[in-house]
Motif scaffolding. Structure first.
Motif, short mmCIF file in Angstrom:
data_model
loop_
_atom_site.label_atom_id
_atom_site.label_comp_id
_atom_site.label_asym_id
_atom_site.label_seq_id
_atom_site.Cartn_x
_atom_site.Cartn_y
_atom_site.Cartn_z
N VAL A 149 35.65 57.76 43.89
CA VAL A 149 35.39 58.17 42.56
C VAL A 149 33.77 57.97 42.23
O VAL A 149 33.23 59.05 41.47
N MET B 208 38.66 53.34 46.84
CA MET B 208 38.78 54.31 45.57
C MET B 208 37.35 54.30 45.08
O MET B 208 37.11 55.25 44.46
N PHE B 209 36.56 53.34 45.15
CA PHE B 209 35.30 53.28 44.63
C PHE B 209 34.58 54.43 45.19
O PHE B 209 33.76 55.06 44.52
N ALA C 289 45.85 54.11 39.74
CA ALA C 289 46.08 52.81 39.89
C ALA C 289 46.73 52.02 38.60
O ALA C 289 47.42 51.24 38.93
N VAL C 290 46.36 52.42 37.32
CA VAL C 290 46.68 51.86 36.31
C VAL C 290 48.25 52.26 35.97
O VAL C 290 48.86 51.28 35.78
N ILE D 72 46.80 47.13 29.91
CA ILE D 72 46.62 46.25 31.06
C ILE D 72 46.21 45.02 30.80
O ILE D 72 46.68 43.75 31.55
N LEU E 255 41.44 57.01 38.87
CA LEU E 255 41.57 55.79 38.65
C LEU E 255 42.88 55.34 37.93
O LEU E 255 43.40 54.43 37.77
N SER F 108 32.67 53.40 38.20
CA SER F 108 33.38 54.32 39.21
C SER F 108 34.35 53.10 39.86
O SER F 108 35.10 53.36 40.60
N ILE F 109 34.29 51.68 39.12
CA ILE F 109 35.19 50.78 39.75
C ILE F 109 36.48 50.77 38.94
O ILE F 109 36.24 50.94 37.52
N SER F 110 37.66 50.58 39.36
CA SER F 110 38.60 50.61 38.62
C SER F 110 38.78 49.32 37.76
O SER F 110 38.24 48.17 38.17
N GLY F 111 39.08 49.61 36.35
CA GLY F 111 39.38 48.42 35.56
C GLY F 111 40.01 47.18 36.03
O GLY F 111 39.79 46.05 35.68
N LEU F 112 41.05 47.52 36.97
CA LEU F 112 41.88 46.41 37.40
C LEU F 112 41.10 45.40 38.33
O LEU F 112 41.20 44.28 38.29
#
Lengths: 465, 325
Positions: A445, A441-442, A397-398, B267, A394, B156-160
């Motif tokens: 992860v 990605m989901f 990506a950031v 972010i 994760l 599990s989901i990206s914060g973006l």
């Protein structure tokens, strides 16, 4: 053709060898073997492990790079492509997906579209300019059939062949795994009477394989996940990004583990000034905001790489070097958490009777560490490794969004999101790049998180089952 | 208490020196002032005279650690390292590459950062704890298990994804709030509400799981059994006993981050165009403005150390068994 391994490729294979060696070591200890058996008794853990392995396979396929010399033609049927490959490194995955690389369109197109997403100005034969959606260059469907019919037909054969392949593989594994007649084994499997939840495992495997085969077959004639701004195939990009994500998640651990284990155990076991120094180091590192430390270090390495262009020959090597630096930096900044945990646990274990007894018997300090302390720390290390893995995937990506992630030319989910983000204002929205990156990605992860949950449940002594 | 405080603050000094040493090594030794000058001047033909002039102008013309020309104590003090660290210790951050006073920029940008960070922090705290208590009340039931699965998925989901999805749904499709921007005063509410809600939701999974595990650890303790044996209802056991005793581990986790709220969220602020410290940092990173990054690193470490000290103090306030010595 010559196999060339990049720096990170070598690290991946070192990691694989280390994992295999570790697997061999634990397979000799009946106690640890039983623990792993308990972990895999849960269907969720089994399914997530299969998903993780599936991703790992793609990462490994993408970690064998080779170079074609200028004389040799690359493919018999497309020898004109050899000019493009000349000097460029390609991985096994690139060879597998070579049709996706060749099918580069001009601009955006939606998944399964036959025409471009935006209108372009064309000059007709009569000299009049008008706006129209141009057809895509590489989408081929059988003449005389509608697109939907064509997709359905091709999907049907693709899914059938996917099922056939997975059935063969499952039967092979079934025949190899355990004793007894095959018919009896199938019966027990279907009833779910096996010791480990193999039924779930096979189902997950079939699901993954069939969806991959389906997308793969259709990607020869369509863009299953659409194309991006410069016409690149999103399906190809998402698969290529797997390597980046998995590598950042796993190699960082490879860098971090030796540091945190050595320092954590030394601080807890030897105490005194060693403890003070190590505590000072990690408090200092911890007190610097993580993103800023990473950003600072990445900026500096960028300047360093700009000043030393002789370190790399191709853009691929350049981006690989940057990935390597990113992994080293992440490793150097993320060891503190585990180190603190290990220090506390070592302190606790050092007070327990069996360590006192070993000391009284005159067992050497190294032997105490390896025999008595290390095995009792394994669960902490394992849990934090799997948890870190998902956090790092994760984080990639950031970091790419902030501009201190992997090289912009490298395929990664972070870069995909970053590029697609700029298209949010477009009406109607270009959603498929974002969507694919997030879904890929989901799944990874989520699998890692579920697996780490199970490990925590079984190995953490505070949770009694 | 006072003696302990003074000792803690004195202990912070070596750590801050260490932080300075790390940033100094990062920004000056690997990337020497000569490199910086070349990068800043940008032109292809940079003469050594131009580099020297740039270094003198920025004050980077001194040796790094030891000045052989000076005598006595000056050997150590008249160096780049001392000059840079002393300035930071006096909270004098210098000027950025765009010739703006960094200290003033930071003071101006703190407000918008807090306008996002504080509401997010407190709303998240209350929601997470109440949801966790609810799950502990219904532990082992279908509700508990399904909520835990949802929590893992949220994690599990990206914060973006939350940010982009939130902007598309609430700003672009439904036009409830502006997509980005900021204005001071009460007008800020409409800009702040979406980032705050997204921030709360994105942290929900990890938060609820953490608080739930803390409360579950308490629920098997003897005092809980005693309370139940006295005939207290499950709800009063939860709120009267478990919540109170769970506060201690919760405090260690949250007090340490409170000062760091000042740093803002990188972010969130850059996506929503909020002129806070987070977007300040991101802009500096993108522009490779090392002076600002250095200032933010120092500020971040100071705030973290303040957080550590506050944690210790809150321990003595809430747990009479802990005596600071």
């Amino acid at each position: 053709m010559r196999v060339t391994l990049l720096w990170t490729d070598m690290m991946v294979w070192v990691l694989v060898i280390a994992l295999l060696a570790w697997g061999w070591v634990i397979s000799r200890s009946p106690q640890v073997k039983k623990q792993w058996h308990t972990i895999f008794r849960s269907g969720i853990a089994m399914a997530s492990a299969i998903v993780l392995l599936f991703y790992l396979c793609f990462a490994l396929l993408d970690s064998v790079h080779m170079r074609f010399s200028a004389q040799e033609p690359v493919h018999q049927e497309s020898s004109k492509q050899s000019v493009r490959y000349d000097g460029e490194m390609v991985s096994l995955l690139d060879l597998l997906l070579s049709q996706a690389i060749e099918h580069t369109e001009r601009t955006y197109s939606a998944p399964f579209a036959t025409h471009e997403y935006t209108k372009s100005v064309i000059v007709g034969k009569d000299g009049v300019t008008r706006q129209a959606y141009l057809p895509l260059k590489y989408v081929k469907h059988t003449a005389g059939e509608s697109v939907a019919e064509d997709i359905l037909k091709k999907s049907f054969t693709a899914i059938l062949s996917g099922l056939a392949i997975s059935l063969v593989l499952v039967l092979l594994h079934l025949a190899w795994n355990g004793q007894g007649p095959l018919r009896e084994k199938i019966r027990r499997l279907l009833r779910g009477e096996t010791a480990l939840p193999w039924r779930t495992a096979y189902l997950t495997f079939t699901l993954l394989l069939v969806s991959f085969v389906w997308m793969y077959v259709l990607s020869h004639s369509y863009h299953v996940l659409g194309t991006d701004k410069v016409g690149g195939d999103v399906f190809y990009q998402s698969l290529k990004s797997i390597r980046t994500g998995v590598l950042i998640g796993s190699l960082t651990t490879l860098v971090m583990l030796p540091v945190s284990i050595t320092l954590g155990i030394s601080a807890g076991f030897f105490g005194g000034w060693i403890d003070d120094v190590i505590q000072y180091i990690y408090t200092t590192l911890n007190s610097i905001p993580g993103v800023l430390l990473i950003a600072g270090a990445v900026l500096v390495t960028q300047v360093m790489m700009d000043n030393n262009p002789q370190w790399f020959e191709t853009t691929l090597e350049r981006s690989d070097l940057r990935l390597l630096f990113l992994i080293l930096i992440l490793g150097m900044t993320s060891w503190t958490g585990l180190c603190r945990l290990l220090r506390a646990e070592t302190l606790k274990i050092s007070q327990v009777e069996f360590v006192t007894a070993a000391k009284a018997f005159g067992v050497s300090q190294w032997k105490i560490i390896f025999r008595h302390i290390m095995p009792n720390l394994m669960h902490i290390i394992l849990i934090s490794v799997v948890l870190d893995f998902s956090a790092l995937v994760l984080a990639e990506a950031v970091l790419s969004y902030v501009g201190v992630g992997v090289d912009p030319t490298m395929y990664s989910w972070g870069n995909m999101i970053n590029q697609a983000r700029l298209e949010m204002a477009r009406e109607p929205m270009v959603w498929w790049s974002l969507f694919s990156a997030f879904i890929f990605m989901f799944i990874l992860v989520l699998a890692a998180n579920l697996f780490s949950d199970r490990i925590q449940k079984v190995l953490d002594p505070r949770n009694n089952l | 208490m006072l003696g302990y405080m003074i000792r803690r603050i004195l202990y912070a000094i070596p750590i801050l020196i260490g932080v300075n040493l790390i940033t100094f090594m990062l920004f000056f030794m690997i990337n020497t002032p000569d490199d910086m000058a070349r990068a800043q001047l940008g032109a292809k033909q940079v003469t050594p005279q131009m580099i020297e002039a740039w270094k003198t102008e920025k004050g980077y013309d001194k040796p790094l650690f030891i000045n052989p020309k000076a005598s006595g104590l000056k050997k150590l003090s008249d160096t780049l390292f001392m000059q840079e660290s002393l300035k930071l210790f006096m909270f004098d951050f210098g000027v950025s590459d765009a010739n703006r006073d960094i200290g003033r920029d930071i003071r101006e940008r703190m407000g918008p950062s807090l306008a996002i960070a504080l509401p997010t922090f407190f709303i998240a705290l209350v929601t997470n704890i109440s949801l966790a208590l609810l799950l502990v009340l219904f532990r082992g039931t279908v509700l508990d298990m399904s909520m835990m699965i949802i929590a893992v998925m949220i994690m599990s989901i990206s914060g973006l994804f939350y940010i982009i999805a939130g902007q598309v749904i609430f700003s672009k499709m439904w036009h409830w709030v502006p997509i980005s921007g900021y204005e001071p005063g009460w007008g800020a509410v409409k800009f702040v509400i979406l980032p705050v809600l997204i921030g709360v939701f994105a942290g929900l999974g990890a938060g609820v799981r953490w608080y739930r595990s803390i409360f579950l650890e308490q629920i098997n303790q003897d005092y809980v059994r005693t309370a139940r044996a006295k005939g207290l209802s499950e709800i009063s056991v939860l709120f009267g006993h478990v919540l109170g005793n769970g506060m201690l581990p919760i405090l260690t986790g949250i007090v340490v981050v409170i000062p760091s709220l000042f740093m803002g969220s990188l972010i969130m602020e850059s996506f929503f165009g909020i002129p806070g410290l987070g977007s300040y940092t991101i802009d500096a990173i993108n522009a490779q403005d090392f002076a600002i990054v250095k200032a933010m690193v120092f500020l971040g470490s100071v705030l973290y150390i303040v957080g550590l000290i506050l944690t210790d103090i809150s321990y003595t306030l809430f747990d009479p068994r802990v005596k600071l010595s």
